[in-house]
Enzyme design. Structure first.
Site, PDB file in Angstrom:
ATOM      1  N   ARG A  77       0.845  -1.191   0.000  1.00  0.00           N
ATOM      2  CA  ARG A  77       0.000   0.000   0.000  1.00  0.00           C
ATOM      3  C   ARG A  77       0.885   1.247   0.000  1.00  0.00           C
ATOM      4  NH1 ARG A  77      -1.657   0.613   4.455  1.00  0.00           N
ATOM      5  NH2 ARG A  77      -1.235  -1.368   5.448  1.00  0.00           N
ATOM      6  N   TYR A 205      -1.664  -3.401  -7.042  1.00  0.00           N
ATOM      7  CA  TYR A 205      -1.377  -4.247  -5.890  1.00  0.00           C
ATOM      8  C   TYR A 205      -2.385  -4.156  -4.741  1.00  0.00           C
ATOM      9  CZ  TYR A 205       1.024  -6.874  -2.394  1.00  0.00           C
ATOM     10  OH  TYR A 205       1.306  -7.824  -1.460  1.00  0.00           O
ATOM     11  N   GLY A 207      -4.199  -3.827  -1.406  1.00  0.00           N
ATOM     12  CA  GLY A 207      -5.066  -2.837  -0.796  1.00  0.00           C
ATOM     13  C   GLY A 207      -5.204  -1.548  -1.605  1.00  0.00           C
ATOM     14  N   LYS A 214      -9.741  -2.227   1.728  1.00  0.00           N
ATOM     15  CA  LYS A 214      -9.385  -1.074   2.563  1.00  0.00           C
ATOM     16  C   LYS A 214     -10.187   0.169   2.157  1.00  0.00           C
ATOM     17  CE  LYS A 214      -6.148  -3.626   4.422  1.00  0.00           C
ATOM     18  NZ  LYS A 214      -6.294  -4.213   5.757  1.00  0.00           N
ATOM     19  N   HIS A 234     -10.609  -2.291  11.555  1.00  0.00           N
ATOM     20  CA  HIS A 234      -9.532  -3.140  11.029  1.00  0.00           C
ATOM     21  C   HIS A 234      -9.318  -4.292  12.020  1.00  0.00           C
ATOM     22  CE1 HIS A 234      -5.120  -3.277   9.383  1.00  0.00           C
ATOM     23  NE2 HIS A 234      -5.905  -4.087   8.735  1.00  0.00           N
ATOM     24  N   SER A 256      -1.425  -4.015  10.040  1.00  0.00           N
ATOM     25  CA  SER A 256      -1.082  -4.985   8.999  1.00  0.00           C
ATOM     26  C   SER A 256       0.205  -5.717   9.373  1.00  0.00           C
ATOM     27  CB  SER A 256      -0.868  -4.258   7.662  1.00  0.00           C
ATOM     28  OG  SER A 256      -2.003  -3.502   7.328  1.00  0.00           O
ATOM     29  N   CYS A 258       0.805  -7.996  11.648  1.00  0.00           N
ATOM     30  CA  CYS A 258       1.051  -8.300  13.063  1.00  0.00           C
ATOM     31  C   CYS A 258       0.353  -9.589  13.470  1.00  0.00           C
ATOM     32  CB  CYS A 258       0.598  -7.142  13.949  1.00  0.00           C
ATOM     33  SG  CYS A 258       1.641  -5.687  13.766  1.00  0.00           S
ATOM     34  N   GLY A 259      -0.049 -10.402  12.497  1.00  0.00           N
ATOM     35  CA  GLY A 259      -0.548 -11.742  12.821  1.00  0.00           C
ATOM     36  C   GLY A 259      -2.051 -11.855  12.961  1.00  0.00           C
ATOM     37  N   LYS A 260      -2.821 -10.957  12.332  1.00  0.00           N
ATOM     38  CA  LYS A 260      -4.287 -11.093  12.435  1.00  0.00           C
ATOM     39  C   LYS A 260      -4.759 -12.415  11.841  1.00  0.00           C
ATOM     40  CE  LYS A 260      -5.981  -7.242  10.657  1.00  0.00           C
ATOM     41  NZ  LYS A 260      -4.724  -6.485  10.416  1.00  0.00           N
ATOM     42  N   THR A 261      -4.205 -12.758  10.658  1.00  0.00           N
ATOM     43  CA  THR A 261      -4.652 -13.990  10.002  1.00  0.00           C
ATOM     44  C   THR A 261      -4.298 -15.212  10.855  1.00  0.00           C
ATOM     45  OG1 THR A 261      -4.354 -12.882   7.881  1.00  0.00           O
ATOM     46  CG2 THR A 261      -4.573 -15.272   7.825  1.00  0.00           C
ATOM     47  N   ASN A 262      -3.072 -15.228  11.404  1.00  0.00           N
ATOM     48  CA  ASN A 262      -2.677 -16.357  12.245  1.00  0.00           C
ATOM     49  C   ASN A 262      -3.557 -16.457  13.486  1.00  0.00           C
ATOM     50  OD1 ASN A 262      -0.626 -16.913  10.458  1.00  0.00           O
ATOM     51  ND2 ASN A 262       0.968 -15.895  11.662  1.00  0.00           N
ATOM     52  N   ASP A 283      -9.548  -9.722   8.878  1.00  0.00           N
ATOM     53  CA  ASP A 283      -9.005  -8.385   8.607  1.00  0.00           C
ATOM     54  C   ASP A 283      -9.969  -7.247   8.949  1.00  0.00           C
ATOM     55  OD1 ASP A 283      -6.824  -6.782   7.665  1.00  0.00           O
ATOM     56  OD2 ASP A 283      -7.870  -6.462   5.790  1.00  0.00           O
ATOM     57  N   SER A 374       4.731 -10.424   0.368  1.00  0.00           N
ATOM     58  CA  SER A 374       4.070 -11.306  -0.604  1.00  0.00           C
ATOM     59  C   SER A 374       2.827 -11.911   0.037  1.00  0.00           C
ATOM     60  CB  SER A 374       5.034 -12.387  -1.094  1.00  0.00           C
ATOM     61  OG  SER A 374       5.593 -13.100  -0.007  1.00  0.00           O
ATOM     62  N   ARG A 375       1.855 -12.258  -0.803  1.00  0.00           N
ATOM     63  CA  ARG A 375       0.519 -12.567  -0.277  1.00  0.00           C
ATOM     64  C   ARG A 375      -0.091 -13.798  -0.933  1.00  0.00           C
ATOM     65  NH1 ARG A 375      -1.723  -8.844   3.775  1.00  0.00           N
ATOM     66  NH2 ARG A 375      -0.040  -7.333   3.995  1.00  0.00           N
ATOM     67  N   ASP A 501      -0.165 -20.730  21.240  1.00  0.00           N
ATOM     68  CA  ASP A 501      -0.140 -20.453  22.677  1.00  0.00           C
ATOM     69  C   ASP A 501      -0.857 -19.156  23.034  1.00  0.00           C
ATOM     70  OD1 ASP A 501       1.134 -22.708  23.930  1.00  0.00           O
ATOM     71  OD2 ASP A 501       2.924 -22.155  22.787  1.00  0.00           O
ATOM     72  N   ASN A 502      -1.179 -18.352  22.050  1.00  0.00           N
ATOM     73  CA  ASN A 502      -2.004 -17.165  22.345  1.00  0.00           C
ATOM     74  C   ASN A 502      -3.362 -17.575  22.916  1.00  0.00           C
ATOM     75  OD1 ASN A 502       0.048 -15.529  21.454  1.00  0.00           O
ATOM     76  ND2 ASN A 502      -0.775 -15.337  19.377  1.00  0.00           N
TER      77      ASN A 502
HETATM   78  O1  SAT Z   1      -2.505  -4.700   0.875  1.00  0.00           O
HETATM   79  S1  SAT Z   1      -3.552  -4.698   1.926  1.00  0.00           S
HETATM   80  O2  SAT Z   1      -3.813  -3.317   2.359  1.00  0.00           O
HETATM   81  O3  SAT Z   1      -4.785  -5.290   1.418  1.00  0.00           O
HETATM   82  C1  SAT Z   1      -3.049  -5.625   3.255  1.00  0.00           C
HETATM   83  C2  SAT Z   1      -2.796  -4.840   4.485  1.00  0.00           C
HETATM   84  O4  SAT Z   1      -1.943  -3.950   4.483  1.00  0.00           O
HETATM   85  O5  SAT Z   1      -3.440  -5.110   5.521  1.00  0.00           O
HETATM   86 MN    MN Z   2      -5.291  -5.376   7.046  1.00  0.00          MN
END
Ligand code: SAT
Ligand code: MN
Length: 590
Positions: A77, A205, A207, A214, A234, A256, A258-262, A283, A374-375, A501-502
């Site tokens: 972004r 790319y 976001g 976003k 968010h 972004s 910091c492990g939201k998906t995990n 997200d 990378s995503r 462990d979270n």
């Molecule tokens: O590239 S995105 O904005 O979709 C991902 C992020 O920064 O959370």
């Molecule tokens: Mn995000």
């Protein structure tokens, strides 16, 4: 070009008139109205492969998966090129780039004028939210990028379903995306909240261009939410099922990367037999007060745009399994057998592969094989632990809200706010080290209120006011907590194992919500005592380590408050006085 009644077009005259206007402006050779059908998906994938936009990955090992490289100058972004265009600068506020709508429209019109000559314009109708939900919004994105179309098809409910939801109404978000020549000098991500419109040019790319995410779900969403009495945040959303069958729901805001998906897909450790974590979203959360006095939330998205590096069977087993099919990989490394790799993959580094820029790479190379940002783009329907409630038009009731950042020092593993206003203060003063998700320096602590600094579509001071005001509409507000998985010891090693462990931290949070756990009062808030915290089965973890994780050093905190002040000073004119009171109370308690 006459687009009045082509295949796939709705009868909605507002849509037709707006698309016609954009077509006159951009002058594409062809207009394609996307329907969202399976046959269309396959045809679009084939076209993308033929045009070299996507590469088909090994169909045996990664069925339905594709590979994409973005322009190396276009990998994250771009906050410096993101604008909120409102009549008055103070509507956008001191934390956003502002431009007057008339000027920005003129500049953008100049850029897109005739820019799709020789190209195809795709009309992408989509829903943010489950079909039939009163919280769901309709968006239409016009784009000349097949990559965007195919990503939007994963990330949203795309196609006819959106026209059905819209009917004859003109209440839809208008998005125009144009690749131009993908040059940073001509890259603008511009929001016109009064017109419910986004125009994004010069980028391909994530976001910057998947306008439902976003741009609509957060920037326009937060603006609409303030006017309509709801919140666009968010935040990930997860469900925790206890062995008794009781389900609780948590919303958590982290910047972004910091492990939201995990966290949203966490698998509890063996110690937590019978506990299950269900993913609602990873997200974004849209939240509004329900008739029962609680706060209810939906995930407006339908897929995950997750960070690839570091994703493996230990850090995120569910993601690892769900990205084995139907996934688009962007800027990871490509192995000779048509599979993919990144730093922190389950497989060891390949003897040879192509890096994210298509250059030969070996383990001796000094650069990374995959770009740090990378995503993977993958449909949520592939998630083995997808919460069934994600389809419920009512959403889920939120029991707790968690704020968190990436902080090597100062901030304890977990503490609980004294009340809602204090919780809003914790969110408002959140700090985090910058990551590769945005272009710029990585690793510097910046204030990122509610993880919304890059995503709040209006004046941040008024956004705090909105948070405080929401309390009046919520009879049973969620409790608010602050966490930090990233604290380090003097040698720079992480003090907390994180990932599965979270669950231990989550357990204490839930027990607090349900009135089952003890806590100790500190200047920062309520904290777990050693006896309140489940550390059983943790390796190399004793009371001393717990104390180090939870340590609160008044001098460090006084320094931190000085850095809150930098943000508060910028917002001073608009800052609710409750925020100043909370600051004074914290100073006094320290
Ligand atoms: O590239 S995105 O904005 O979709 C991902 C992020 O920064 O959370
Ligand atoms: Mn995000």
């Amino acid at each position: 070009m006459n687009i009045a009644s082509p295949a796939g077009a709705p009868r909605n005259s507002h849509v037709i008139a707006w698309v016609e206007e954009q077509v006159r402006l951009c002058q594409p050779d062809r207009v394609v109205w996307c329907t969202g059908s399976e046959a269309e998906k396959i045809a679009l994938q084939d076209a993308a492969v033929e045009q070299g936009i996507l590469l088909r990955l090994n169909p045996e090992k990664l069925p339905g998966c594709f590979y994409h490289r973005s322009n190396p100058n276009d990998v994250a972004r771009v906050e410096q090129s993101t604008f909120i265009c409102t009549p008055h600068a103070e509507d956008a506020g001191p934390t956003n780039n502002w431009s007057a709508p008339r000027e920005m429209y003129a500049r953008l019109r100049g850029l897109v004028d005739g820019a799709m000559r020789g190209r195809t314009l795709y009309v992408v109708p989509y829903l943010m939210g489950p079909a039939g939900s009163p919280m769901t919004k309709v968006g239409v994105e016009l784009t000349d990028s097949l990559y965007v179309v195919l990503n939007m098809r994963i990330m949203t409910r795309m196609g006819e379903v959106a026209w059905e939801h819209l009917g004859e109404s003109d209440d839809f978000s208008r998005g125009l995306h144009c690749l131009l020549d993908v040059h940073p000098d001509r890259r603008y991500i511009c929001h016109f909240p009064q017109d419910n419109t986004v125009i994004s040019v010069g980028s391909g790319y994530g976001g910057n261009v998947l306008l439902g995410k976003k741009c609509l779900a957060l920037r326009l969403g937060s603006y609409l939410g303030r006017d309509e009495g709801w919140m666009a945040e968010h935040m990930l959303l997860l469900g925790v099922e206890a062995p008794s069958g009781q389900k609780s729901f948590i919303a958590a805001a982290f910047p972004s990367q910091c492990g939201k998906t995990n966290f949203a897909m966490m698998v509890p450790p063996v110690r937590f037999k019978g506990w299950k974590i269900w993913t609602v979203g990873d997200d974004i959360a849209w939240m509004r007060p329900g008739a029962d006095g609680r706060l209810w939330a939906i995930n407006p998205e339908a897929g995950y745009f997750g960070v690839a590096p570091g994703t493996n069977g230990r850090t995120n087993p569910n993601a690892t399994s769900l990205i084995q099919r139907d996934t688009i990989f962007t800027n990871v490394a490509l192995k000779p057998d048509g599979t993919v790799w990144w730093e922190g993959h389950d497989e060891p580094a390949p003897a040879e592969c192509l890096d994210w820029q298509g250059r030969p790479w070996t383990p001796a190379s000094t650069e990374k094989a995959a770009h740090p940002n990378s995503r993977f783009t993958a449909p949520m329907s592939n998630n083995p632990m997808l919460a069934p409630e994600v389809l419920d038009p009512r959403g889920v009731p939120v029991d707790a809200i968690i704020f968190g950042g990436r902080r090597a020092t100062t901030v304890p593993l977990v503490f609980e706010a004294f009340n809602w206003s204090h919780g809003v203060f914790l969110g408002a003063t959140m700090g985090s080290e910058t990551t590769a998700a945005a272009t710029g320096t990585v690793g510097q602590v910046r204030r990122d209120p509610m993880a919304m600094l890059p995503f709040c579509g209006y004046n941040m001071g008024r956004y705090f006011r909105h948070w405080l005001d929401m309390r009046k509409q919520i009879q049973f507000p969620p409790r608010i907590f602050h966490v930090n998985w990233f604290r380090r010891d003097a040698d720079g090693r992480f003090l907390w194992p994180g990932f599965g462990d979270n669950m231990r931290v989550l357990r204490w949070i839930l027990d607090r919500c349900h009135g089952r756990a003890g806590a100790h009062e500190t200047p920062l808030g309520w904290v777990p005592r050693w006896e309140d915290f489940d550390a059983e089965g943790l390796v190399d973890f004793d009371r001393a380590r717990f104390d180090a994780l939870q340590a609160m050093n008044p001098d460090e905190w006084r320094r931190d408050i000085l850095s809150h002040d930098e943000l508060f000073m910028r917002l001073y004119q608009y800052l609710p006085k409750e925020m100043i009171f909370q600051r004074e109370l914290l100073v006094a308690r320290l």
